[in-house]
Enzyme design. Sequence first.
Site, PDB file in Angstrom:
ATOM      1  N   ARG A 248     -87.874  37.826   5.076  1.00  0.00           N
ATOM      2  CA  ARG A 248     -87.706  39.111   5.778  1.00  0.00           C
ATOM      3  C   ARG A 248     -87.331  40.159   4.734  1.00  0.00           C
ATOM      4  NH1 ARG A 248     -87.890  37.864  11.205  1.00  0.00           N
ATOM      5  NH2 ARG A 248     -87.149  35.791  11.787  1.00  0.00           N
ATOM      6  N   GLY A 273     -95.196  38.540  12.671  1.00  0.00           N
ATOM      7  CA  GLY A 273     -94.952  39.087  13.995  1.00  0.00           C
ATOM      8  C   GLY A 273     -95.020  40.601  14.033  1.00  0.00           C
ATOM      9  N   THR A 302     -96.047  34.493  16.178  1.00  0.00           N
ATOM     10  CA  THR A 302     -94.739  34.620  16.794  1.00  0.00           C
ATOM     11  C   THR A 302     -94.520  33.500  17.781  1.00  0.00           C
ATOM     12  OG1 THR A 302     -93.629  35.806  18.581  1.00  0.00           O
ATOM     13  CG2 THR A 302     -95.770  36.621  17.956  1.00  0.00           C
ATOM     14  N   ASP A 304     -92.173  33.320  19.644  1.00  0.00           N
ATOM     15  CA  ASP A 304     -91.636  33.936  20.871  1.00  0.00           C
ATOM     16  C   ASP A 304     -92.740  34.394  21.824  1.00  0.00           C
ATOM     17  OD1 ASP A 304     -89.277  33.607  19.547  1.00  0.00           O
ATOM     18  OD2 ASP A 304     -88.789  35.734  19.350  1.00  0.00           O
ATOM     19  N   ARG A 349     -86.091  36.093  21.121  1.00  0.00           N
ATOM     20  CA  ARG A 349     -85.172  37.183  20.822  1.00  0.00           C
ATOM     21  C   ARG A 349     -85.171  38.223  21.948  1.00  0.00           C
ATOM     22  NH1 ARG A 349     -84.316  38.922  15.233  1.00  0.00           N
ATOM     23  NH2 ARG A 349     -86.358  38.156  14.673  1.00  0.00           N
ATOM     24  N   TYR A 455     -84.174  25.624  15.373  1.00  0.00           N
ATOM     25  CA  TYR A 455     -84.837  25.522  14.071  1.00  0.00           C
ATOM     26  C   TYR A 455     -85.642  24.231  13.936  1.00  0.00           C
ATOM     27  CZ  TYR A 455     -82.450  29.737  12.643  1.00  0.00           C
ATOM     28  OH  TYR A 455     -82.035  31.036  12.555  1.00  0.00           O
ATOM     29  N   MET A 456     -85.234  23.201  14.687  1.00  0.00           N
ATOM     30  CA  MET A 456     -86.040  21.962  14.650  1.00  0.00           C
ATOM     31  C   MET A 456     -87.410  22.225  15.261  1.00  0.00           C
ATOM     32  SD  MET A 456     -83.239  19.118  15.678  1.00  0.00           S
ATOM     33  CE  MET A 456     -84.262  17.752  15.199  1.00  0.00           C
ATOM     34  N   ILE A 457     -87.421  23.052  16.300  1.00  0.00           N
ATOM     35  CA  ILE A 457     -88.686  23.375  16.972  1.00  0.00           C
ATOM     36  C   ILE A 457     -89.562  24.238  16.078  1.00  0.00           C
ATOM     37  CG2 ILE A 457     -89.644  24.756  18.874  1.00  0.00           C
ATOM     38  CD1 ILE A 457     -87.324  23.685  20.613  1.00  0.00           C
TER      39      ILE A 457
HETATM   40  N1  LIG Z   1     -91.992  49.120  10.537  1.00  0.00           N
HETATM   41  C1  LIG Z   1     -92.243  48.396   9.438  1.00  0.00           C
HETATM   42  N2  LIG Z   1     -92.992  48.915   8.448  1.00  0.00           N
HETATM   43  C2  LIG Z   1     -93.254  48.205   7.339  1.00  0.00           C
HETATM   44  N3  LIG Z   1     -92.833  46.935   7.137  1.00  0.00           N
HETATM   45  C3  LIG Z   1     -92.090  46.366   8.096  1.00  0.00           C
HETATM   46  C4  LIG Z   1     -91.757  47.060   9.296  1.00  0.00           C
HETATM   47  N4  LIG Z   1     -91.004  46.249  10.061  1.00  0.00           N
HETATM   48  C5  LIG Z   1     -90.868  45.095   9.375  1.00  0.00           C
HETATM   49  N5  LIG Z   1     -91.523  45.166   8.212  1.00  0.00           N
HETATM   50  C6  LIG Z   1     -91.613  44.102   7.207  1.00  0.00           C
HETATM   51  O1  LIG Z   1     -92.307  43.001   7.796  1.00  0.00           O
HETATM   52  C7  LIG Z   1     -91.731  41.787   7.369  1.00  0.00           C
HETATM   53  C8  LIG Z   1     -91.434  40.900   8.543  1.00  0.00           C
HETATM   54  O2  LIG Z   1     -90.686  41.593   9.540  1.00  0.00           O
HETATM   55  P1  LIG Z   1     -89.691  40.818  10.511  1.00  0.00           P
HETATM   56  O3  LIG Z   1     -88.648  40.132   9.708  1.00  0.00           O
HETATM   57  O4  LIG Z   1     -89.258  41.767  11.534  1.00  0.00           O
HETATM   58  O5  LIG Z   1     -90.549  39.639  11.113  1.00  0.00           O
HETATM   59  P2  LIG Z   1     -91.719  39.636  12.157  1.00  0.00           P
HETATM   60  O6  LIG Z   1     -92.995  39.902  11.476  1.00  0.00           O
HETATM   61  O7  LIG Z   1     -91.387  40.532  13.295  1.00  0.00           O
HETATM   62  O8  LIG Z   1     -91.727  38.115  12.583  1.00  0.00           O
HETATM   63  P3  LIG Z   1     -90.712  37.338  13.547  1.00  0.00           P
HETATM   64  O9  LIG Z   1     -91.440  37.146  14.825  1.00  0.00           O
HETATM   65  O10 LIG Z   1     -90.466  36.061  12.851  1.00  0.00           O
HETATM   66  O11 LIG Z   1     -89.484  38.156  13.684  1.00  0.00           O
HETATM   67  C9  LIG Z   1     -90.510  42.119   6.552  1.00  0.00           C
HETATM   68  O12 LIG Z   1     -90.808  41.890   5.200  1.00  0.00           O
HETATM   69  C10 LIG Z   1     -90.243  43.560   6.838  1.00  0.00           C
HETATM   70  O13 LIG Z   1     -89.717  44.247   5.724  1.00  0.00           O
HETATM   71  O1  LIG Z   2     -83.141  32.846  11.597  1.00  0.00           O
HETATM   72  P1  LIG Z   2     -84.268  33.785  11.424  1.00  0.00           P
HETATM   73  O2  LIG Z   2     -85.232  33.405  10.384  1.00  0.00           O
HETATM   74  O3  LIG Z   2     -83.803  35.185  11.271  1.00  0.00           O
HETATM   75  O4  LIG Z   2     -85.132  33.752  12.742  1.00  0.00           O
HETATM   76  C1  LIG Z   2     -84.623  33.855  14.020  1.00  0.00           C
HETATM   77  C2  LIG Z   2     -85.587  34.604  14.899  1.00  0.00           C
HETATM   78  O5  LIG Z   2     -86.922  34.296  14.624  1.00  0.00           O
HETATM   79  C3  LIG Z   2     -87.635  34.087  15.816  1.00  0.00           C
HETATM   80  O6  LIG Z   2     -87.895  32.725  15.913  1.00  0.00           O
HETATM   81  C4  LIG Z   2     -88.928  34.847  15.772  1.00  0.00           C
HETATM   82  O7  LIG Z   2     -89.680  34.360  14.701  1.00  0.00           O
HETATM   83  C5  LIG Z   2     -86.725  34.539  16.942  1.00  0.00           C
HETATM   84  O8  LIG Z   2     -86.892  33.827  18.105  1.00  0.00           O
HETATM   85  C6  LIG Z   2     -85.366  34.335  16.320  1.00  0.00           C
HETATM   86  O9  LIG Z   2     -84.442  35.257  16.844  1.00  0.00           O
HETATM   87 MG   LIG Z   3     -90.266  40.508  15.003  1.00  0.00          MG
END
Ligand SMILES: Nc1ncnc2c1ncn2[C@@H]1O[C@H](COP(=O)(O)OP(=O)(O)OP(=O)(O)O)[C@@H](O)[C@H]1O
Ligand SMILES: O=P(O)(O)OC[C@H]1O[C@](O)(CO)[C@@H](O)[C@@H]1O
Ligand SMILES: [Mg+2]
Length: 532
Positions: A248, A273, A302, A304, A349, A455-457
């Site tokens: 992230r 995601g 995702t 979720d 989430r 996290y196991m899932i």
């Molecule tokens: N609005 C945005 N513009 C540009 N980059 C972004 C933005 N939001 C998030 N990112 C980047 O995208 C990456 C992943 O974002 P995030 O951690 O929110 O996970 P996600 O893609 O939503 O997946 P998850 O479902 O696991 O949360 C990160 O590296 C973050 O810096």
């Molecule tokens: O512990 P981490 O990597 O921040 O991820 C937790 C989040 O990631 C998700 O699994 C989405 O990828 C959410 O359900 C959960 O809140």
């Molecule tokens: Mg997200």
Amino acid sequence: MDSVSHAAVISSSKLSYGGRVSFNKDKNPLLRSSVVSLRNWRAPSRNLGVLAAQIGNKEIDFSDPDWKTNYQRDFERRFNIPHITDIFPDADPIPSTFCLKMRTPVMEDFAGGYPSDEEWHGYINKNDRVLLKVIHYSSPTSAGAECIDPNCTWVEQWVHRAGPREKIYFKPEEVKAAIVTCGGLCPGLNDVIRQIVITLEIYGVKKIVGIPFGYRGFSDEGLSEMPLSRKVVQNVHLSGGSLLGVSRGGPSVSDIVDSMEERGINMLFVLGGNGTHAGANAIHNECRGRRMRVAVVGVPKTIDNDILMMDKTFGFDTAVEEAQRAINSAYIEAHSAYHGIGIVKLMGRDSGFIAMHASLASGQIDICLIPEVPFHLHGPLGVLRHLKFLIETKGSAVLCVAEGAGQNFLGRTNATDASGNTVLGDFGVHIQQETKKYFKEIGVHADVKYIDPTYMIRACRANASDGILCTVLGQNAVHGAFAGYSGITVGICNTHYVYFPIPEVISYPRAVDPNSRMWHRCLTSTGQPDFV
Ligand SMILES: Nc1ncnc2c1ncn2[C@@H]1O[C@H](COP(=O)(O)OP(=O)(O)OP(=O)(O)O)[C@@H](O)[C@H]1O
Ligand SMILES: O=P(O)(O)OC[C@H]1O[C@](O)(CO)[C@@H](O)[C@@H]1O
Ligand SMILES: [Mg+2]
């Protein structure tokens, strides 16, 4: 006094639209839903009367005989998928090098021309479309109704069909493709990586790399790109996680694009995601701004299942299946104990899809709590009182809670992760403690067991159904890039595979509609009452 867990209700009197989400259940007041659940339909202002609504940035006057045509035209514009010819009108396509008749692609610089076979019609016509909504609701009070106007007029909404095109806009020998996986883990990431690599090779691409540890891999010192080939990825789908690693946070969009320019990357496949896709769209826009001939294609990841428009996202099925083991253990513990209560926390989430589907699948859950549906814990209508009833009548009970449920019962930490996502409080632990406290206070024995398998899932490998989904999505991502599209993502829609422009699927997190048939089915199955 007990507070109630509440799914936020949009307070604005304006109707907004954009997805399949009902008006009353979304947390984000900025949502741009294209369809409004008329269960809560109301005219946005007295001036407009009952025959008009504010739809996104537009106001629709339903007394205008052309409103439907205008709506459909606007929809078509919104769901148009950006193409390389938007900025390079003179870009010439070439016949596709993707040919299923050849077992081994001609890799020798295509000296004899491209091996396309004009007689073979295995391609997708670029004008093919898939119908987004397939139910014609005849009344706004139908369960889960998604209507645009108060009469629930049937309005066809078409999106672009995914698949290989006859003409492509990249010469394989000039392609350097990169794959990046961002956000949290999800079953199936390796399957998608594998299919992207395999399909790229079938087109004839030789330069394929993986960017390590999400967007950070574009900037962090010491993280070098990983060369990928069919040989490297052959067996990666046999284990969970991501071959490339995830993260992230990370560099700015402009730093990412600088890095792409330096490395000569002209095809970028982004698995992630909502956040990742926001990043992918920003990268696409930045590349356009710099007039780079680049294709940026997302694959929604995702667990979720919180991406709009799609039947489901990969990893979700596996999560539901894997959750059965935890639920069954909780059930056995609860049923083997005197006054046993089993509690299972599952991921989600903002959206309770995993908890809802896992509860439905198991048939062992008495109470399912999700972020979208408000509930009291204490008081005559509360969850705890119902638990007492279950102990008295059944002798045991099993609860399934989504991680985002009941956050209002917990103190806000204001903490955010590296991507800016709010760090949630642990509602699973909270309800476990409250349950123990409650039964102690009322002097009734209760044996409470809490299981958190989250996290196991998430670390599991994809099941068969997700394996197929990942395969098709990965292949279609490559077809989309070669066809010249950028700023798009791939998805499954009414069992067909489609391309969406990224902004339309991430404008807010997809959530369970408490008025949907699926949630009603879950309630029927658990037998739980309203907790408000
Ligand atoms: N609005 C945005 N513009 C540009 N980059 C972004 C933005 N939001 C998030 N990112 C980047 O995208 C990456 C992943 O974002 P995030 O951690 O929110 O996970 P996600 O893609 O939503 O997946 P998850 O479902 O696991 O949360 C990160 O590296 C973050 O810096
Ligand atoms: O512990 P981490 O990597 O921040 O991820 C937790 C989040 O990631 C998700 O699994 C989405 O990828 C959410 O359900 C959960 O809140
Ligand atoms: Mg997200």
